[in-house]
Structures are given as C-alpha cells and as structure tokens.
Design a protein around this motif. Structure first.
Motif, PDB file in Angstrom:
ATOM      1  N   ASP A  82       0.011   3.838   2.845  1.00 49.04           N
ATOM      2  CA  ASP A  82       0.431   3.519   4.209  1.00 49.04           C
ATOM      3  C   ASP A  82       1.891   3.097   4.292  1.00 49.04           C
ATOM      4  O   ASP A  82       2.414   2.861   5.372  1.00 49.04           O
ATOM      5  CB  ASP A  82      -0.446   2.398   4.791  1.00 49.04           C
ATOM      6  CG  ASP A  82      -1.871   2.868   5.001  1.00 49.04           C
ATOM      7  OD1 ASP A  82      -2.038   4.070   5.250  1.00 49.04           O
ATOM      8  OD2 ASP A  82      -2.790   2.050   4.902  1.00 49.04           O
TER       9      ASP A  82
ATOM     10  N   CYS B 178       0.860  -1.191   0.000  1.00 49.72           N
ATOM     11  CA  CYS B 178       0.000   0.000   0.000  1.00 49.72           C
ATOM     12  C   CYS B 178       0.890   1.232   0.000  1.00 49.72           C
ATOM     13  O   CYS B 178       1.614   1.481   0.957  1.00 49.72           O
ATOM     14  CB  CYS B 178      -0.914   0.014   1.217  1.00 49.72           C
ATOM     15  SG  CYS B 178      -1.835   1.567   1.338  1.00 49.72           S
TER      16      CYS B 178
ATOM     17  N   CYS C 280      -5.979  -2.445   0.407  1.00 46.89           N
ATOM     18  CA  CYS C 280      -5.402  -2.231   1.731  1.00 46.89           C
ATOM     19  C   CYS C 280      -6.518  -2.180   2.773  1.00 46.89           C
ATOM     20  O   CYS C 280      -7.433  -1.370   2.652  1.00 46.89           O
ATOM     21  CB  CYS C 280      -4.606  -0.936   1.742  1.00 46.89           C
ATOM     22  SG  CYS C 280      -4.109  -0.422   3.386  1.00 46.89           S
TER      23      CYS C 280
ATOM     24  N   ASP D   1      -6.421  -1.109   5.724  1.00 49.57           N
ATOM     25  CA  ASP D   1      -6.340   0.059   6.599  1.00 49.57           C
ATOM     26  C   ASP D   1      -6.938   1.299   5.960  1.00 49.57           C
ATOM     27  O   ASP D   1      -7.592   2.091   6.621  1.00 49.57           O
ATOM     28  CB  ASP D   1      -4.880   0.344   6.971  1.00 49.57           C
ATOM     29  CG  ASP D   1      -4.297  -0.772   7.816  1.00 49.57           C
ATOM     30  OD1 ASP D   1      -5.064  -1.359   8.599  1.00 49.57           O
ATOM     31  OD2 ASP D   1      -3.097  -1.066   7.681  1.00 49.57           O
ATOM     32  N   CYS D   2      -6.705   1.477   4.648  1.00 49.34           N
ATOM     33  CA  CYS D   2      -7.131   2.732   4.049  1.00 49.34           C
ATOM     34  C   CYS D   2      -8.094   2.524   2.887  1.00 49.34           C
ATOM     35  O   CYS D   2      -8.633   3.483   2.353  1.00 49.34           O
ATOM     36  CB  CYS D   2      -5.915   3.547   3.594  1.00 49.34           C
ATOM     37  SG  CYS D   2      -5.080   2.829   2.186  1.00 49.34           S
TER      38      CYS D   2
HETATM   39 ZN   LIG Z   1      -3.429   1.568   2.915  1.00 55.46          ZN
END
Ligand SMILES: [Zn+2]
Length: 650
Positions: A134, A131, A152, A154-155
């Motif tokens: 990140d 990613c 990803c 997380d995002c």
């Molecule tokens: Zn990410």
C-alpha cells in the motif's frame, strides 16, 4: 425579475489506481458523479466533473518492470481500461486527470514548495511499520502480532520496519483547526456517521505525516531535492486542484474551486477528511464543501474482493442491456451513503418491474394509442376535469420533490418520487380507459385529454430521469416528437404544459425489454452459480464440421504455469496463473480431480487465449486450457519438447 444565478458545481471522483482492473466499485462512484453532474447542469448550474487516475508509486513501477516497459508506457497502456469503461457506462467527465501529466506534477511541486517555505513541511527521520503493497506507513494504533511484527490492516500483508530520511507535513499543527472546521461545517463530511468517525480520529491526536520517499523512483521529485519523491497521497490528493486549473488557468480555478463534493469510498475517508483539508489549510486554499463517503456493494451478502474472486465485472451487466439499467439499479437500490447488496436476481427483478413494466409499458401503451387513435399527433386537449388536474398537480409536486432530493444527493429518493408518479399515471390511464373512450366518437375530446395528460407526464418523466439514464431519456424525448437534447431542459422551466400540440410522435421501440432471469444467467458466463464448464459434453466427431476459417479464429498459444492453487469450495477447479510471453493471466480449469496444483507448476500446455473471459465460481478465468476429458478424469497434453512460452499453436 432577474433570477439569482446559481453557484457553479464541481464534483470529483477519487483518482483510481491505474493498475486496477476497473470493477463495479469504480463504476459506482463514477456513475454517482456523472448523475450529479448531469442533474446540476439541468438544474441551472455551471458544472465541472473531474475523474482520473493515480499513476505513481512502487506498484506501477513493479508492474512496468515485470512487463519490460517503462512506467509511463505501462500507465499509457492500462489507463485505456478506464476510458473504455466510462464510455460504456455513458459517464462524461469534463476532464480526465492523470497524475503523470505535466500540469499535475508542476502544481504538486509548487504546492510542496509553498508549504516548505512556510515551515509546514520539514525534513526529518522516520522509522515505522511500512506496508510495501500500500506504500503506507501503518498508523501507531495497529497492534503487534504474536510474532512481534505488524500486519497491514488494509491488505492483510506483513509490514516491515522501514527507516528513512523523509519530509514531514506538520499535521499535528492542524488538529484543533480541523476540529473547529468540522464543528462549524457539519456538512463537511457526509453521511453523519462518517463525520463522527473522522472527528473521533482527529480528537485522538494527529502526528506529523511523512510525505516523501527515497525508496520510490516513480513519483514527482521533491523540488530541489530529487533524491526524494513525493509520497502518493500528497501527490494524488492535489489532483483536485491541478485538474481544475490550479497555477495554470486562474479563471477556471477561481470559478470552480472549492469543490462542491468529493465523492469517495469510505475506505479513503481519512485521507480526504483529515489530510486533504489540512494540506489546503496550509496552502491557504479554501476547503471543499463536502466529502461524501459512499458505501460499498456486496455480492450476495459478501464483501467483494480480489482475493475472494467475487468482484463484479460491470461489462457483464451492460453487455446485454446497455448502461442505463445498471445506472438505475445502483442508484435506486440504496442511499449512496449505505452499503448495498448486489444479486443478479435482485438486479433483473428491478429492471423488469420498474423499467420494463412500470415505465416501459406506460410509454409503449400511451404512444401506441396516440398513434392508433390520432395518427401519431399529440391531440388538442379538451378542458381538464378534476382527475386530469390531479395528474398535472401530482407532476408539479413530484418535480419539486424529485429536484430537491437530487439536489441533496438523495438519488434513490428522487427516483422513488419519480416512480411513485409513474404508478399514478398508470392508474390514471387504467381508470380513464382510453381504449373504451375510443369506441364512442362523441368522446373524442375526452380521449384527447386523457392521452395528452399521459404524454405530458412522460415528457416530464423523460427530463427527470435524464441524469440517471441519459440514453433512455433521450429516446423517450424523441418518441414524443421533441427535438434537441433532453438534457438541454432546465428544471426551473420544465412545465407539464410544455408539450406542443400537433407534434408527430415517432414509433417507439421497446425502451427496456424484459429480461428473462434464467436466460440471462445462462447466457452470461459471469453470472451463473452452477458453471457447466467443468464437464463439457463430448460431441461425436463426425458432426460439427467447421471450416478452416472458423478454426483460425481460435487463438491457441503455449502457456507456462507460474502458480496453481485450488479454488475454495470447488473440488474440481484449479486457479492457475499462466505466462503467455507477452502477458500473465489467470485461468480456471476443471482438472483438480486429476492434478494436484504442484503437478502443474512449471508445465507448458495449450490455452485458448481469445475466449471471452468468464467468472467461474466467483473466480475470473481469462482463457481455457485444452484437456481430454473422460468422466471425472482429465488429461492435459503437456509439451515434451521445449517450446517458447507464448508460441502460437496451429
Ligand atoms: Zn497493506
């Protein structure tokens, strides 16, 4: 008998990403750390409180390039936002570490070299889903999307396959050692639910960790192999040792390392509870006592996120009433391990009921009576009757429990103890009705005792709330005629009888003025659910004459529209990304009923740039465009001639 001295206390926050605009999440972690630091000091321990910023990596490099400056200059410019917020929130770290500091970079390189020499770091080839946003390779357990790529977790952005030569940290060698450590140190990760999460992750198997990049220039160079820079997490986590004197100030380092508690948001638990202790084991450094993963604040039951645009601006909450009500609310509302819900209604309600009513009124009533009946001097107390003795005992009991709760990081429980006692004192005053005693001169010694008990109670309360509300506690302290800093009190010595007879009390000013919810919501543009901004009233032209000086206060500039999108759920609003030449901003404009987003991209118009930022339907607006408004329709005056972006309009 000499008291056994207490061990030093070292508390940290994560280092915050320097590109971020500080929000309530940053504020929350730092307020917890600041409160623990103040409490531990008052509880007789030597304290070190560290916070700082993570300033390396691709995103900082990109932002700097976009602004035409080098990354260091960019970081120097934006880091100030964090300094300012800590000041505004009364947070006083002992040191602010920036990962671009020489002391940090040298320490990281030294630790890297030690691990390389021992064989815990080795060179290899890594290929994986990466990613970019990140700067993180995705873990293997992230499943493929339907199109065969990965997203990803997380995002939510698409990851890409990246292959590169890299240095690995031999994390796999530490799986059993970590599990052993968790088992023998059940308090290593708190709360317990997070410990379970971490344990099951490690049991699932650990792969070696890629800890360098050749694609990122803005980072700490690998010693002896400068084509590689050290990956942000290996770099960032070591701030906890470089910030306390590792390889630079042995006395300081010996005194405070290992950390007593790393406070973190639960989203970075894995880095702190798995990678970090493994790095430390590899470099033969002692492990921190505790990694505490605190919860998140939701806004009106929804998760706050930049993409939703419902991120809370702490300044909106402290502008009107200072930092203490916010500090109190965040710590009182929920245990620090759980998620909390923020609503303006809930916030104002608690400020009014706990602070203005329960405590504020008690302070003002008690001190006003002492001023009126005894010329502002603490009266000599007559003998205690059983009710008086009960107040004293209730105080001693409360102090014992509140201190114990603070000491185990149960900050909400400590405040509950203190407020239960405040209720008891309020009841004691109501029962003993000093305003009636005052009417009978024969009862003056009794009146003196009752007011003495009240003042002594408040003195104790001032000291016990000082870690959470340092400013208000100091005011109370001074109202009671005490000198010096309330934070010089040591809880071991704090006694009910500590109040001196004959002290002249200061005239109290209101500690916590009541807040009118309606007025608060109306005055603070970031707080209103119904934004009036869409339809400003048209004033008749001959009223409202202003001077040129007043006009000159407006900073009007030429803005160039880069992006335009609709604001979800608001049919009148567009969110625009504009360029002002020197910077880019986001504004919200109530023109969606006339203009489609794509009609505005590339256009130039006039924007007021020094208007106080407002949050409109949950989206921050950092300026306002000028448009003629008639009913639901609006007309934006665009520039016909080519004017430079950012040019002043006057
Ligand atoms: Zn990410």
């Amino acid at each position: 008998m000499a008291k056994k001295s207490k061990p030093p206390f070292y508390v940290t926050t994560p280092i915050y990403y320097v590109n971020d605009v500080p929000h309530i999440g940053h504020a929350y972690t730092t307020i917890i750390a600041d409160t623990l630091a103040r409490f531990m000091k008052m509880n007789g321990r030597d304290v070190f409180f560290l916070t700082g910023t993570d300033e390396h990596g691709q995103k900082v490099e990109k932002a700097a390039t976009a602004h035409g400056v080098d990354p260091r200059a960019w970081a120097d410019k934006v880091v100030v936002r964090f300094f300012d917020l800590w000041k505004a929130l009364d947070c006083e770290p002992d040191f602010f570490i920036r990962t671009t500091m020489d002391i940090h970079e040298k320490g990281v390189q030294k630790l890297f070299k030690i691990l390389l020499d021992r064989g815990d770091i080795y060179k290899g080839e890594y290929k994986g889903w990466y990613c970019v946003s990140d700067e993180n390779f995705l873990t293997e357990d992230v499943a493929l999307d339907k199109d065969g790529t990965k997203t990803c977790p997380d995002c939510g952005r698409k990851a890409q396959v990246v292959s590169e030569e890299t240095y690995f940290f031999r994390l796999s060698a530490y799986q059993q050692k970590l599990l052993d450590h968790y088992r023998t140190h059940p308090q290593f990760v708190r709360p317990q639910s997070r410990m379970n999460e971490v344990t099951s992750f490690v049991r699932g198997g650990l792969k070696d960790l890629s800890i360098t990049r050749t694609t990122v220039k803005w980072g700490v160079p690998v010693p002896g192999d400068p084509a590689h820079t050290i990956y942000v997490w290996f770099d960032a986590l070591h701030n906890y040792v470089t910030g306390i004197g590792y390889d630079r100030d042995p006395a300081l380092f010996e005194k405070f390392w290992p950390a007593s508690v790393h406070l973190i948001g639960k989203d970075i638990l894995r880095f702190h509870a798995v990678f970090w202790p493994a790095f430390l084991m590899a470099s033969r450094l002692p492990l921190p006592e505790c990694v505490f993963g605190h919860g998140w604040w939701m806004k009106d039951e929804a998760k706050m996120s930049k993409s939703k645009g419902n991120v809370l601006d702490p300044y909106v909450l402290i502008r009107a009433m200072g930092p203490d009500p916010l500090r109190y609310f965040l710590l009182r509302e929920v245990p620090i391990g759980l998620d909390g819900n923020f609503s303006h209604e809930g916030f104002i309600h608690r400020v009014n009921s706990d602070l203005a009513n329960d405590l504020g009124n008690l302070v003002s009533r008690a001190l006003t009576m002492i001023r009126n009946y005894f010329q502002g001097k603490i009266p000599p107390p007559a003998a205690e009757n059983p009710a008086d003795a009960e107040i004293r005992k209730a105080f001693e009991e409360m102090k014992k429990w509140a201190v114990a709760q603070y000491d185990s990081y149960a900050l909400n429980k400590a405040l509950e103890e203190i407020w239960a006692f405040i209720t008891t004192v309020n009841k004691y005053l109501a029962d003993n009705a000093p305003w009636k005693l005052h009417k009978d001169p024969a009862l003056r010694p009794r009146l003196a005792r009752v007011l003495y008990q009240a003042a002594a109670s408040l003195r104790g309360v001032a000291a016990l709330i000082a870690p959470v509300m340092p400013g208000s506690a100091q005011k109370m302290w001074e109202f009671l005629g005490e000198s010096g800093s309330v934070q010089d009190v040591r809880f071991d010595d704090l006694a009910f009888a500590g109040l001196d007879i004959g002290h002249i009390l200061k005239e109290p000013t209101p500690l916590f003025p009541r807040v009118d919810l309606k007025a608060f919501l109306a005055e603070e543009p970031g707080t209103s659910k119904e934004q009036p901004m869409d339809e400003p009233k048209t004033p008749s032209v001959d009223q409202n004459i202003i001077t040129y000086d007043e006009f000159a206060k407006l900073e009007l500039r030429v803005a160039h529209v880069l992006e335009a999108v609709k604001v979800e759920g608001a049919k009148k609003l567009l969110k625009l990304k504009i360029d002002l030449g020197t910077e880019q901003r986001q504004i919200v404009a109530g023109v969606a009923e006339t203009y489609a987003p794509e009609q505005l991209v590339g256009k130039k118009f006039i924007v007021i740039v020094n208007l106080k930022p407002a949050v409109i339907r949950g989206v921050e607006s950092q300026g306002m465009l000028l448009a003629a408004v008639s009913g639901d329709k609006s007309a934006i005056p665009f520039f016909e001639a080519d004017v430079p972006t950012g040019a002043k309009v006057k």
